[in-house]
Design an enzyme around this catalytic site. Structure first.
Site, mmCIF file in Angstrom:
data_model
loop_
_atom_site.group_PDB
_atom_site.id
_atom_site.type_symbol
_atom_site.label_atom_id
_atom_site.label_comp_id
_atom_site.label_asym_id
_atom_site.label_seq_id
_atom_site.Cartn_x
_atom_site.Cartn_y
_atom_site.Cartn_z
ATOM 1 C CD GLU A 59 -4.336 2.672 6.857
ATOM 2 O OE1 GLU A 59 -3.673 3.010 5.962
ATOM 3 O OE2 GLU A 59 -4.703 1.465 7.276
ATOM 4 C CD GLU A 90 -5.958 -1.347 1.326
ATOM 5 O OE1 GLU A 90 -5.423 -2.128 0.501
ATOM 6 O OE2 GLU A 90 -5.552 -0.435 1.768
HETATM 7 C C1 XIL Z 1 2.215 1.010 4.371
HETATM 8 C C2 XIL Z 1 3.247 1.240 5.080
HETATM 9 O O1 XIL Z 1 3.362 2.673 5.704
HETATM 10 C C3 XIL Z 1 4.615 1.179 4.393
HETATM 11 O O2 XIL Z 1 5.763 1.379 5.252
HETATM 12 C C4 XIL Z 1 4.702 -0.347 3.727
HETATM 13 O O3 XIL Z 1 5.714 -0.338 2.922
HETATM 14 C C5 XIL Z 1 3.405 -0.554 2.806
HETATM 15 O O4 XIL Z 1 2.363 -0.418 3.604
HETATM 16 N N1 XIL Z 1 -3.011 1.234 3.759
HETATM 17 C C6 XIL Z 1 -2.536 0.389 4.742
HETATM 18 C C7 XIL Z 1 -1.290 0.311 5.275
HETATM 19 O O5 XIL Z 1 -3.552 -0.182 5.208
HETATM 20 O O6 XIL Z 1 -0.995 -0.812 5.904
HETATM 21 C C8 XIL Z 1 -0.333 0.828 4.394
HETATM 22 O O7 XIL Z 1 0.720 0.875 5.102
HETATM 23 C C9 XIL Z 1 -0.593 2.228 3.786
HETATM 24 C C10 XIL Z 1 -1.997 1.901 3.002
#
Ligand code: XIL
Length: 381
Positions: free
Chosen positions: A290, A174
């Site tokens: 994701e 990001e």
């Molecule tokens: C999220 C996790 O799922 C949560 O448990 C944590 O509190 C915050 O991060 N994009 C990403 C991930 O790249 O690392 C994030 O994961 C979700 C959004």
């Protein structure tokens, strides 16, 4: 009525209209339910996702946490059965690994890497550079004098520890944020402030040096919808990838997070396809890293909700799996029993959220069927 009163009335009416309009914009449109009401989500056979993807030369996997895997055996068994690749949800982030500036804490990530190996599963690494999940000390202890050394040391230590055991690393996550107003679309944040835009290249080079076998990815979100903001993000990500490639940076893949919204009406298959083609033409692989579909704003009825979530998965994956550069699909969790969306995107009616392939009882849902169908209809790579 006095002139002043009229002005006030016009203002209040205008404000009311504005609030109503923005509410309507966020409202779920029933047409989406109609789209999926008659879709046949039937699947042939019983085989798990990992096998269906493997038949096409692809990987299916999910994000997992040390806590859920180590304490819930039925869940761990489902993970091992459905997945070919895992990614730690938080255990490799700075916040988890760096309790103090000079200490590393690897217990949870070691456990996960060993779990994957013992089950014969591949493992991804997530993530070495991200503006979130930083330890508290980061804000006070990092400055332009020590930033480079700290970044290099972090990457060398973490990537070095798992060298040879990681399929792919999300080296930078990001880093694009056009809202920050830079012409290159990069996010304004400490690493950029201290090291300039080349911090991205530095991170990739350090990761490559520490584990020359690992596939190195740039990972980002909000890349699929047909909105002005996401168009700007696609353009900026492409620009960044082009620049990295032209400088000979060891980058091998783009990770597209694909956190989707069941209530979105701006999915545009053509835009996504074109974007993926453009990325592939740079010689990069693509991973869907994701994926999940929030049902936060969908109707309460479970069948309706599950159909929209499943339809969103299927529409998206049908496009993604048509692109030969796509090599893997990971969902951000496997079962609704453990999903970040429970706290991140809860429903107003407090009904448990249902964004993942398996329900909270570990049973396959229509979303599972949708993913299976997309894999089944994909061409062999
Ligand atoms: C999220 C996790 O799922 C949560 O448990 C944590 O509190 C915050 O991060 N994009 C990403 C991930 O790249 O690392 C994030 O994961 C979700 C959004």
């Amino acid at each position: 009525m006095t002139k002043r009163k009229i002005k006030r009335r016009t203002f209040i009416l205008g404000l009311g209209g504005f609030i109503l309009a923005s509410k309507i914009k966020n409202l779920y449109k029933p047409s989406q339910a109609a789209n999926y009401a008659n879709r046949d989500f039937a699947v042939v056979g019983n085989s798990p996702l990992r096998d269906r993807f493997a038949t096409k030369g692809l990987l299916y996997g999910a994000a997992v946490s040390h806590r859920s895997l180590s304490s819930d055996l039925p869940f761990a068994n489902r993970v091992a059965a459905e997945c070919a690749i895992l990614v730690p949800e938080s255990e490799l982030k700075w916040k988890a690994l760096r309790p103090t500036p000079d200490r590393f804490s690897f217990a949870a990530s070691d456990w996960l890497v060993n779990f994957a190996r013992s089950q014969g599963l591949l493992m991804r690494g997530h993530t070495l550079v991200w503006h979130e999940a930083l330890p508290k000390w980061f804000a006070t202890k990092v400055d332009s004098r020590n930033a480079e050394q700290l970044l290099q040391q972090h990457i060398a230590t973490v990537v070095g520890r798992y060298a040879g055991k990681i399929h792919s690393w999300d080296v930078v996550n990001e880093a694009v944020h056009p809202d920050d107003g830079r012409t290159d679309g990069l996010r304004q944040w400490p690493w950029l402030q201290f090291l300039g835009p080349d911090y991205i290249e530095t991170a990739f080079r350090a990761a490559h040096e520490a584990d020359p076998q690992a596939m190195l990815a740039y990972n980002d979100h909000h890349l699929e919808y047909d909105t002005k903001d996401q168009e700007a993000r696609r353009t900026a990500v492409l620009k960044l990838l082009e620049r990295l490639k032209s400088r000979g940076t060891p980058i091998h893949a783009l990770g597209i997070q694909a956190h989707l919204r069941g209530d979105a009406d701006r999915f545009n298959a053509k835009k996504l396809k074109t974007f993926m083609r453009d990325v592939a033409s740079l010689g990069l692989k693509i991973m869907i890293t994701e994926m999940d579909v929030t049902d936060q704003k969908l109707p309460k009825n479970i069948d309706t909700r599950d159909r929209i979530v499943a339809g969103s998965y299927e529409d998206y994956l049908n496009v993604a799996l048509e692109e030969p550069a796509v090599i893997a699909v990971l969902t951000w969790g496997l079962s609704d029993r453990y999903t970040w969306l429970e706290s991140q995107k809860p429903r107003k009616d407090r009904a448990p959220v249902r964004p993942l392939p398996l329900d909270a009882k570990l049973k396959r849902k229509l979303a599972w069927n949708a993913i299976a169908r997309a894999a089944d209809s994909a061409l062999k790579q």
